[in-house]
Design a protein around this motif. Structure first.
Motif, short mmCIF file in Angstrom:
data_model
loop_
_atom_site.label_atom_id
_atom_site.label_comp_id
_atom_site.label_asym_id
_atom_site.label_seq_id
_atom_site.Cartn_x
_atom_site.Cartn_y
_atom_site.Cartn_z
N VAL A 55 -10.65 -2.09 2.63
CA VAL A 55 -11.34 -2.66 1.47
C VAL A 55 -11.52 -1.59 0.40
O VAL A 55 -11.26 -1.83 -0.78
N LEU A 56 -11.98 -0.41 0.80
CA LEU A 56 -12.18 0.67 -0.16
C LEU A 56 -10.86 1.07 -0.81
O LEU A 56 -10.80 1.29 -2.02
N GLY A 57 -9.81 1.16 -0.02
CA GLY A 57 -8.49 1.46 -0.57
C GLY A 57 -8.03 0.39 -1.53
O GLY A 57 -7.46 0.69 -2.59
N SER A 58 -8.30 -0.85 -1.19
CA SER A 58 -7.94 -1.95 -2.07
C SER A 58 -8.71 -1.89 -3.39
O SER A 58 -8.15 -2.14 -4.45
N LEU A 59 -9.98 -1.53 -3.31
CA LEU A 59 -10.78 -1.41 -4.54
C LEU A 59 -10.25 -0.31 -5.44
O LEU A 59 -10.17 -0.49 -6.66
N THR A 60 -9.90 0.83 -4.86
CA THR A 60 -9.37 1.91 -5.71
C THR A 60 -8.02 1.52 -6.30
O THR A 60 -7.73 1.86 -7.45
N ASP A 61 -7.21 0.78 -5.54
CA ASP A 61 -5.94 0.28 -6.08
C ASP A 61 -6.18 -0.68 -7.24
O ASP A 61 -5.48 -0.63 -8.25
N LYS A 62 -7.18 -1.55 -7.08
CA LYS A 62 -7.50 -2.50 -8.15
C LYS A 62 -8.01 -1.77 -9.39
O LYS A 62 -7.67 -2.12 -10.52
N VAL A 72 -10.30 -0.51 -19.14
CA VAL A 72 -10.96 0.73 -18.77
C VAL A 72 -12.37 0.47 -18.23
O VAL A 72 -12.78 1.08 -17.23
N ILE A 73 -13.10 -0.44 -18.84
CA ILE A 73 -14.47 -0.74 -18.40
C ILE A 73 -14.45 -1.35 -17.00
O ILE A 73 -15.22 -0.94 -16.13
N GLY A 74 -13.56 -2.29 -16.78
CA GLY A 74 -13.44 -2.90 -15.46
C GLY A 74 -13.04 -1.88 -14.41
O GLY A 74 -13.56 -1.88 -13.29
N ALA A 75 -12.14 -0.98 -14.77
CA ALA A 75 -11.70 0.07 -13.84
C ALA A 75 -12.87 0.96 -13.45
O ALA A 75 -13.03 1.32 -12.28
N ALA A 76 -13.72 1.31 -14.41
CA ALA A 76 -14.89 2.15 -14.13
C ALA A 76 -15.85 1.43 -13.19
O ALA A 76 -16.39 2.04 -12.26
N CYS A 77 -16.06 0.16 -13.43
CA CYS A 77 -16.98 -0.62 -12.57
C CYS A 77 -16.46 -0.71 -11.14
O CYS A 77 -17.21 -0.50 -10.17
N VAL A 78 -15.19 -1.00 -10.98
CA VAL A 78 -14.62 -1.17 -9.65
C VAL A 78 -14.55 0.17 -8.91
O VAL A 78 -14.90 0.25 -7.72
N ALA A 79 -14.15 1.23 -9.61
CA ALA A 79 -14.10 2.55 -8.97
C ALA A 79 -15.51 2.99 -8.56
O ALA A 79 -15.70 3.54 -7.47
#
Length: 159
Positions: free
Chosen positions: A47-54, A64-71
């Protein structure tokens, strides 16, 4: 086992007791030697790997904003998992956040003050993004997050 299914009465035969005990002993040795794993940890790592991939995919698509939230979410979840594994005292897992986890983990000696500062900075970027303060979120900072989070996962959770 095929014979046991074909002839249920065979289960009572003392002959098979030694075989069953052998299987149990082998499983116990494998568990003791660390060859069996916690399924929860494997799923969590996925799951964590999937989140970083997303997060990477969002960043590459200029979200960029979505990427910051997900990371940031991946980092917080990793820290929560780390604190649970290490049984860090003083954490109410039902009511905690990335900053409380960070403070507890550094206090427990899980990592040093420099890592604590780095996580505080990453959490700040995530917080600004999550609260819609887009003017305060710099693309370079999010790009740094996307390099930092997978490295933190690898260093502290082995994922």
């Amino acid at each position: 086992f095929d014979q046991m299914e074909a002839e249920p009465a065979v289960v009572h035969n003392a002959h098979y007791l030694a075989e069953v005990l052998g299987v149990v002993a082998a499983a116990h040795r494998a568990w003791k030697d660390g060859f069996l794993f916690d399924v929860r940890q494997v799923v969590s790592a996925e799951v964590l790997g999937s989140l970083t991939d997303k997060a990477d995919a969002l960043f590459k698509a200029d979200y960029v904003i979505g990427a910051a939230c997900v990371a940031g979410a991946a980092l917080e979840q990793a820290m929560r998992q780390l604190a649970e594994q290490l049984q860090v005292p003083g954490i109410d897992f039902s009511n905690t956040n990335i900053n409380k986890l960070n403070d507890a983990l550094v206090k427990a000696g899980t990592y040093d003050k420099n890592m604590h500062k780095r996580i505080t900075a990453v959490a700040g970027v995530r917080n600004e993004a999550a609260h819609g303060h887009v003017d305060k979120v710099k693309r370079d900072d999010v790009e740094d997050m996307l390099r930092f989070v997978p490295r933190f996962l690898a260093d502290h959770l082995g994922t």
